[in-house]
Each structure stands twice: as structure tokens, then as C-alpha cells.
Design a protein around this motif. Sequence first.
Motif, PDB file in Angstrom:
ATOM      1  N   ILE A 146      22.758 -17.896 -34.746  1.00  0.00           N
ATOM      2  CA  ILE A 146      22.117 -17.240 -33.615  1.00  0.00           C
ATOM      3  C   ILE A 146      22.969 -17.491 -32.376  1.00  0.00           C
ATOM      4  N   GLY A 147      23.477 -16.418 -31.765  1.00  0.00           N
ATOM      5  CA  GLY A 147      24.354 -16.545 -30.596  1.00  0.00           C
ATOM      6  C   GLY A 147      25.810 -16.411 -31.000  1.00  0.00           C
ATOM      7  N   THR A 148      26.221 -15.192 -31.352  1.00  0.00           N
ATOM      8  CA  THR A 148      27.617 -14.952 -31.785  1.00  0.00           C
ATOM      9  C   THR A 148      28.596 -15.304 -30.672  1.00  0.00           C
ATOM     10  N   GLY A 149      28.231 -14.967 -29.432  1.00  0.00           N
ATOM     11  CA  GLY A 149      29.100 -15.264 -28.288  1.00  0.00           C
ATOM     12  C   GLY A 149      30.491 -14.690 -28.485  1.00  0.00           C
ATOM     13  N   SER A 150      31.494 -15.553 -28.431  1.00  0.00           N
ATOM     14  CA  SER A 150      32.880 -15.117 -28.599  1.00  0.00           C
ATOM     15  C   SER A 150      33.222 -14.789 -30.045  1.00  0.00           C
ATOM     16  N   GLY A 151      32.429 -15.301 -30.983  1.00  0.00           N
ATOM     17  CA  GLY A 151      32.760 -15.154 -32.400  1.00  0.00           C
ATOM     18  C   GLY A 151      33.578 -16.309 -32.962  1.00  0.00           C
ATOM     19  N   TYR A 152      33.947 -17.265 -32.116  1.00  0.00           N
ATOM     20  CA  TYR A 152      34.792 -18.373 -32.601  1.00  0.00           C
ATOM     21  C   TYR A 152      34.054 -19.249 -33.620  1.00  0.00           C
ATOM     22  N   GLN A 153      32.832 -19.655 -33.263  1.00  0.00           N
ATOM     23  CA  GLN A 153      32.040 -20.454 -34.219  1.00  0.00           C
ATOM     24  C   GLN A 153      31.794 -19.659 -35.506  1.00  0.00           C
ATOM     25  N   THR A 154      31.576 -18.366 -35.362  1.00  0.00           N
ATOM     26  CA  THR A 154      31.370 -17.487 -36.514  1.00  0.00           C
ATOM     27  C   THR A 154      32.577 -17.552 -37.448  1.00  0.00           C
TER      28      THR A 154
ATOM     29  N   THR B 224      25.225 -13.110 -38.422  1.00  0.00           N
ATOM     30  CA  THR B 224      25.271 -13.570 -37.030  1.00  0.00           C
ATOM     31  C   THR B 224      24.576 -12.568 -36.107  1.00  0.00           C
ATOM     32  N   ILE B 225      23.791 -13.094 -35.166  1.00  0.00           N
ATOM     33  CA  ILE B 225      23.001 -12.260 -34.251  1.00  0.00           C
ATOM     34  C   ILE B 225      23.359 -12.604 -32.809  1.00  0.00           C
ATOM     35  N   GLU B 226      23.659 -11.576 -32.016  1.00  0.00           N
ATOM     36  CA  GLU B 226      23.969 -11.758 -30.595  1.00  0.00           C
ATOM     37  C   GLU B 226      23.102 -10.813 -29.772  1.00  0.00           C
ATOM     38  N   LEU B 227      22.520 -11.353 -28.714  1.00  0.00           N
ATOM     39  CA  LEU B 227      21.622 -10.571 -27.857  1.00  0.00           C
ATOM     40  C   LEU B 227      22.370  -9.595 -26.949  1.00  0.00           C
ATOM     41  N   VAL B 228      23.520 -10.018 -26.441  1.00  0.00           N
ATOM     42  CA  VAL B 228      24.222  -9.240 -25.402  1.00  0.00           C
ATOM     43  C   VAL B 228      25.246  -8.314 -26.061  1.00  0.00           C
TER      44      VAL B 228
ATOM     45  N   VAL C 198      22.843  -6.957 -33.436  1.00  0.00           N
ATOM     46  CA  VAL C 198      22.670  -7.084 -31.993  1.00  0.00           C
ATOM     47  C   VAL C 198      21.176  -7.138 -31.725  1.00  0.00           C
ATOM     48  N   GLY C 199      20.733  -8.186 -31.016  1.00  0.00           N
ATOM     49  CA  GLY C 199      19.308  -8.292 -30.693  1.00  0.00           C
ATOM     50  C   GLY C 199      18.912  -9.735 -30.513  1.00  0.00           C
ATOM     51  N   ASP C 200      17.615  -9.955 -30.403  1.00  0.00           N
ATOM     52  CA  ASP C 200      17.065 -11.298 -30.224  1.00  0.00           C
ATOM     53  C   ASP C 200      17.037 -12.013 -31.572  1.00  0.00           C
ATOM     54  N   GLY C 201      17.769 -13.118 -31.655  1.00  0.00           N
ATOM     55  CA  GLY C 201      17.840 -13.859 -32.914  1.00  0.00           C
ATOM     56  C   GLY C 201      16.743 -14.895 -33.087  1.00  0.00           C
ATOM     57  N   SER C 202      15.838 -14.999 -32.119  1.00  0.00           N
ATOM     58  CA  SER C 202      14.819 -16.056 -32.182  1.00  0.00           C
ATOM     59  C   SER C 202      13.966 -15.980 -33.441  1.00  0.00           C
ATOM     60  N   GLU C 203      13.818 -14.770 -33.955  1.00  0.00           N
ATOM     61  CA  GLU C 203      12.987 -14.608 -35.160  1.00  0.00           C
ATOM     62  C   GLU C 203      13.822 -14.619 -36.433  1.00  0.00           C
TER      63      GLU C 203
ATOM     64  N   PHE D 264      23.985 -26.419 -23.364  1.00  0.00           N
ATOM     65  CA  PHE D 264      24.199 -25.039 -23.803  1.00  0.00           C
ATOM     66  C   PHE D 264      23.515 -24.076 -22.845  1.00  0.00           C
ATOM     67  N   VAL D 265      23.960 -22.825 -22.865  1.00  0.00           N
ATOM     68  CA  VAL D 265      23.218 -21.786 -22.147  1.00  0.00           C
ATOM     69  C   VAL D 265      21.882 -21.599 -22.869  1.00  0.00           C
ATOM     70  N   PRO D 266      20.849 -21.139 -22.144  1.00  0.00           N
ATOM     71  CA  PRO D 266      19.537 -21.007 -22.792  1.00  0.00           C
ATOM     72  C   PRO D 266      19.478 -19.858 -23.800  1.00  0.00           C
TER      73      PRO D 266
HETATM   74  N1  SAH Z   1      29.023 -19.888 -30.572  1.00  0.00           N
HETATM   75  C1  SAH Z   1      29.349 -19.200 -29.363  1.00  0.00           C
HETATM   76  C2  SAH Z   1      28.503 -19.721 -28.227  1.00  0.00           C
HETATM   77  C3  SAH Z   1      28.126 -18.646 -27.303  1.00  0.00           C
HETATM   78  S1  SAH Z   1      27.018 -19.124 -26.021  1.00  0.00           S
HETATM   79  C4  SAH Z   1      30.804 -19.391 -29.031  1.00  0.00           C
HETATM   80  O1  SAH Z   1      31.353 -20.472 -29.288  1.00  0.00           O
HETATM   81  O2  SAH Z   1      31.404 -18.481 -28.488  1.00  0.00           O
HETATM   82  C5  SAH Z   1      25.464 -18.614 -26.664  1.00  0.00           C
HETATM   83  C6  SAH Z   1      25.304 -17.161 -27.014  1.00  0.00           C
HETATM   84  O3  SAH Z   1      23.946 -16.971 -27.395  1.00  0.00           O
HETATM   85  C7  SAH Z   1      25.565 -16.197 -25.861  1.00  0.00           C
HETATM   86  O4  SAH Z   1      26.501 -15.246 -26.275  1.00  0.00           O
HETATM   87  C8  SAH Z   1      24.194 -15.554 -25.616  1.00  0.00           C
HETATM   88  O5  SAH Z   1      24.278 -14.210 -25.207  1.00  0.00           O
HETATM   89  C9  SAH Z   1      23.538 -15.678 -26.985  1.00  0.00           C
HETATM   90  N2  SAH Z   1      22.085 -15.624 -26.994  1.00  0.00           N
HETATM   91  C10 SAH Z   1      21.221 -16.118 -26.080  1.00  0.00           C
HETATM   92  N3  SAH Z   1      19.954 -15.900 -26.458  1.00  0.00           N
HETATM   93  C11 SAH Z   1      20.018 -15.232 -27.655  1.00  0.00           C
HETATM   94  C12 SAH Z   1      19.034 -14.711 -28.552  1.00  0.00           C
HETATM   95  N4  SAH Z   1      17.730 -14.827 -28.304  1.00  0.00           N
HETATM   96  N5  SAH Z   1      19.453 -14.104 -29.665  1.00  0.00           N
HETATM   97  C13 SAH Z   1      20.777 -13.967 -29.939  1.00  0.00           C
HETATM   98  N6  SAH Z   1      21.757 -14.436 -29.123  1.00  0.00           N
HETATM   99  C14 SAH Z   1      21.379 -15.055 -27.996  1.00  0.00           C
END
Ligand code: SAH
Length: 210
Positions: A86-94, A106-110, A133-138, A203-205
Motif C-alpha cells: 500500500i503506497g507505491t510512491g516512487s516504485g522503489y520499494q515495489t 501495489t496500490i497508490e492513491l495519487v 490506483v486508489g485508496d489501499g486502506s481496504e 512516514f507521510v500519513p
Molecule cells: N514506498 C514508497 C513510499 C512512498 S510514500 C517509496 O519508497 O517510494 C507513501 C505513499 O503512499 C505516497 O505515494 C502516498 O501517495 C501513498 N498513499 C497515501 N495514502 C494512501 C492510500 N490510502 N492508499 C494508497 N496509497 C496511499
Amino acid sequence: MESDFGAARRMMVETQIRARGVRDPLVLAALAKVPRHAFVPEPLRRQAYADEPLPIGEGQTISQPYIVAFMTEALGLGGGEKVLEIGTGSGYQTAVLAEIAGEVWTIELVEPLARRARAALDGQGYANIHYRVGDGSEGWPEEAPFDAVIVTAAAPALPAALEDQLGPGGRMIVPVGTDLQELVLVRRTAGGLERETLLGVRFVPLVRSS
Ligand code: SAH
């Protein structure tokens, strides 16, 4: 240039990762292999192997290399697993996960971040990653159960939906908290869910879209 990056990456693994106690050979090999500079914005490439998080746009950051290594090691991957991120971000961790596990969801909100991450991961030739792409909370219930779940944004409390999607023996690593956050490792054992606090982090929220 590429060889400079290779030298910087080997130095990163030795001085930031191994020196701080990460021992899993699969994790060390993945960090030595994945070109982190391909996952940071062009003007920051020279800093890609520094011991710090970096901005990736949209107010988000790529995590510090040590944190990526620490969280990946905590998942105890041996190869072949189904992993949810949850939180693909840059894709590096992925990419690090895709090097070690069988398949990664992998799910990314933005949306713009999801698009850039996918381009970077496609550019590296990964064929074992599924994107949403979407909210990964679920989580990703259609694909559950998972052997491992990693959340790379801070949840205010342990996300129950994600715990539910852990299969037998499954592990989840997730930063929990608001200002003060801690990495929590959740394990699904025969006796139920076990939770252990590992490390203070920032971490960012995790954003809820609803
Ligand atoms: N693993 C990433 C970290 C990115 S920071 C890296 O190393 O690049 C966290 C990411 O979580 C951000 O891209 C943010 O947009 C995403 N995020 C925040 N809330 C989310 C949610 N509810 N569902 C999916 N992604 C979310």
C-alpha cells in the motif's frame, strides 16, 4: 555515470544497510541490484544513494534506503510469495519486493505518482507487478490472502482490513501513529494475530479517500 551509480549503490548497502544490522542475503542482493536513481526525479539522481528520504513530487517521499531494507527484511520473504503493498510512491520499494517475492500487488492513491512509478518499473522490465490506483486502506480483497503486506504510509491505527487479508503464517509491516509512529510487525500464527513494535519512524500519513 552508470558505474558511478553502481559504486554509490554498493557503498549504500555496506555503510547504511549492512552496517546497521540488516543480514538477509535476499534483501542485501535486492538493494545492491535495484537502480534507486531510476526511481527519483531527474534533478535528484545524484542524491539517490544518500542516507535520507527524498521528495518525489505531490508532497510525497521515497523512503530512506535503510527503512526500505528494514521493512523488507521484517517480511521474511524467501521467494515465491504473494505480496501486497500500500503506497507505491516512487516504485522503489515495489522493485525491491518484486526482486525477492513471486508477485506484487501495489496500490497508490495519487494518480501521477502511480503513473510515474509504473513507467519506472516497466523500464526495469518487471513483469510480476500488478497495479491499482486508489485508496489501499481496504486492501485488494479479490487477490487475498497474501503472504506479506507492507504499508509505506502511516496508519492512525492498525488497519483491520489488511490484517484480514493476511494468509496463514502471513506477515504485515506497517507504520502506526500520527506524529510519533512505530513500525508494527503483525504475524498470523495458528494461535491468532501477534503484534510486535519494532522501530520509531516518520512516514507521510495514509490518506483515506472516503
Ligand atoms: N514506498 C514508497 C513510499 C512512498 S510514500 C517509496 O519508497 O517510494 C507513501 C505513499 O503512499 C505516497 O505515494 C502516498 O501517495 C501513498 N498513499 C497515501 N495514502 C494512501 C492510500 N490510502 N492508499 C494508497 N496509497 C496511499
